[in-house]
Write an enzyme that holds these catalytic residues in place. Structure first.
Site, PDB file in Angstrom:
ATOM      1  N   CYS A  60       0.878  -1.222  -0.026  1.00 28.18           N
ATOM      2  CA  CYS A  60       0.148  -0.102  -0.031  1.00 28.18           C
ATOM      3  C   CYS A  60       0.934   1.086  -0.012  1.00 28.18           C
ATOM      4  CB  CYS A  60      -1.007   0.056   1.111  1.00 28.18           C
ATOM      5  SG  CYS A  60      -2.226  -1.135   1.156  1.00 28.18           S
ATOM      6  N   ASP A  85      10.333  -6.750  -9.039  1.00 29.53           N
ATOM      7  CA  ASP A  85      10.758  -7.176  -7.591  1.00 29.53           C
ATOM      8  C   ASP A  85      12.094  -6.869  -7.094  1.00 29.53           C
ATOM      9  OD1 ASP A  85       9.440 -10.010  -6.023  1.00 29.53           O
ATOM     10  OD2 ASP A  85      11.452  -9.419  -5.335  1.00 29.53           O
ATOM     11  N   ASN A 135       1.742 -16.741  -3.640  1.00 37.77           N
ATOM     12  CA  ASN A 135       1.956 -17.351  -2.546  1.00 37.77           C
ATOM     13  C   ASN A 135       1.094 -16.684  -1.439  1.00 37.77           C
ATOM     14  OD1 ASN A 135       4.322 -18.723  -3.416  1.00 37.77           O
ATOM     15  ND2 ASN A 135       5.457 -16.466  -2.827  1.00 37.77           N
ATOM     16  N   GLY A 175       5.096 -19.340   1.855  1.00 35.29           N
ATOM     17  CA  GLY A 175       6.167 -18.357   1.779  1.00 35.29           C
ATOM     18  C   GLY A 175       5.518 -16.823   1.340  1.00 35.29           C
ATOM     19  N   THR A 210       5.265 -13.333   2.268  1.00 39.31           N
ATOM     20  CA  THR A 210       6.111 -12.446   3.019  1.00 39.31           C
ATOM     21  C   THR A 210       5.357 -11.159   3.230  1.00 39.31           C
ATOM     22  OG1 THR A 210       7.423 -11.684   1.440  1.00 39.31           O
ATOM     23  CG2 THR A 210       8.348 -13.591   2.724  1.00 39.31           C
ATOM     24  N   HIS A 233      -0.595 -10.343  -4.275  1.00 41.16           N
ATOM     25  CA  HIS A 233       0.555 -10.150  -5.522  1.00 41.16           C
ATOM     26  C   HIS A 233       0.440 -11.392  -6.117  1.00 41.16           C
ATOM     27  CE1 HIS A 233       2.620 -11.182  -1.900  1.00 41.16           C
ATOM     28  NE2 HIS A 233       3.600 -11.759  -2.638  1.00 41.16           N
ATOM     29  N   HIS A 245       3.441 -12.934  -8.873  1.00 38.97           N
ATOM     30  CA  HIS A 245       4.708 -13.006  -9.427  1.00 38.97           C
ATOM     31  C   HIS A 245       4.747 -13.280 -10.609  1.00 38.97           C
ATOM     32  CE1 HIS A 245       6.885 -13.038  -5.483  1.00 38.97           C
ATOM     33  NE2 HIS A 245       5.896 -13.691  -4.936  1.00 38.97           N
TER      34      HIS A 245
HETATM   35  P1  AMP Z   1       5.848 -13.248  -1.293  1.00 38.34           P
HETATM   36  O1  AMP Z   1       7.358 -13.551  -0.598  1.00 38.34           O
HETATM   37  O2  AMP Z   1       5.123 -13.925  -2.101  1.00 38.34           O
HETATM   38  O3  AMP Z   1       4.912 -12.366  -0.151  1.00 38.34           O
HETATM   39  O4  AMP Z   1       6.336 -11.989  -2.447  1.00 38.34           O
HETATM   40  C1  AMP Z   1       6.827 -11.079  -1.755  1.00 38.34           C
HETATM   41  C2  AMP Z   1       7.767 -10.290  -2.666  1.00 38.34           C
HETATM   42  O5  AMP Z   1       8.011  -8.798  -2.614  1.00 38.34           O
HETATM   43  C3  AMP Z   1       9.121 -10.818  -2.680  1.00 38.34           C
HETATM   44  O6  AMP Z   1       9.442 -11.478  -3.814  1.00 38.34           O
HETATM   45  C4  AMP Z   1      10.058  -9.703  -2.528  1.00 38.34           C
HETATM   46  O7  AMP Z   1      11.390  -9.632  -2.802  1.00 38.34           O
HETATM   47  C5  AMP Z   1       9.425  -8.404  -2.582  1.00 38.34           C
HETATM   48  N1  AMP Z   1       9.604  -7.165  -2.051  1.00 38.34           N
HETATM   49  C6  AMP Z   1       9.577  -6.958  -0.936  1.00 38.34           C
HETATM   50  N2  AMP Z   1       9.720  -5.459  -0.901  1.00 38.34           N
HETATM   51  C7  AMP Z   1       9.934  -5.204  -2.085  1.00 38.34           C
HETATM   52  C8  AMP Z   1      10.221  -3.844  -2.423  1.00 38.34           C
HETATM   53  N3  AMP Z   1      10.243  -2.712  -1.779  1.00 38.34           N
HETATM   54  N4  AMP Z   1       9.844  -3.463  -3.875  1.00 38.34           N
HETATM   55  C9  AMP Z   1       9.914  -4.438  -4.626  1.00 38.34           C
HETATM   56  N5  AMP Z   1       9.797  -5.804  -4.166  1.00 38.34           N
HETATM   57  C10 AMP Z   1       9.726  -6.100  -2.926  1.00 38.34           C
END
Ligand code: AMP
Length: 111
Positions: free
Chosen positions: A6, A29, A85, A91, A93, A98, A100
């Site tokens: 957000c 990413d 995810n 996984g 995070t 979102h 990928h």
């Molecule tokens: P997930 O682990 O599926 O929740 O994916 C979250 C993704 O967000 C991960 O691949 C991170 O590398 C990516 N991520 C985290 N912070 C940022 C950011 N500031 N800009 C771009 N990607 C990010």
């Protein structure tokens, strides 16, 4: 707002944008696992696939209608993988829905 994505949508955290319109944002990413790795997110805060409801599900078709165009815009050739995810065991995070997009890499089931 303590949601990372957000904050990215609001422009409070910088991102390398691929595409933006009134409903979605696509950005690269920060820790790519393929030569092309970007994320597509709805601007509406939805925590994960688990929080899709009849009221908010239209955003899914909107995102998937755009994915081919976004893959081409990012220079992906030869196919791509779309991953979402959902929850800790998968996984996830960042608790903002979102997708990928991974491309320009030959992948097997383990990536
Ligand atoms: P997930 O682990 O599926 O929740 O994916 C979250 C993704 O967000 C991960 O691949 C991170 O590398 C990516 N991520 C985290 N912070 C940022 C950011 N500031 N800009 C771009 N990607 C990010």
């Amino acid at each position: 707002m303590d949601c990372l994505f957000c904050n990215i949508i609001a422009g409070e955290i910088p991102s390398k944008k691929l595409y933006e319109d009134e409903k979605i944002l696509a950005f690269y990413d920060i820790a790519p696992i393929a030569p092309v790795h970007f994320l597509v997110i709805p601007k509406e805060h939805i925590q994960s696939v688990d929080e899709i409801t009849p009221e908010n599900s239209a955003i899914l078709s909107y995102i998937f209608e755009k994915i081919g165009f976004l893959a081409e815009k990012a220079g992906i050739e030869g196919g791509y993988r779309v991953i979402s995810n959902c929850g800790a065991n998968a996984g996830q995070t960042v608790p903002h829905l979102h997708f990928h997009l991974l491309g320009n890499k030959e992948m097997n089931w383990n990536c």
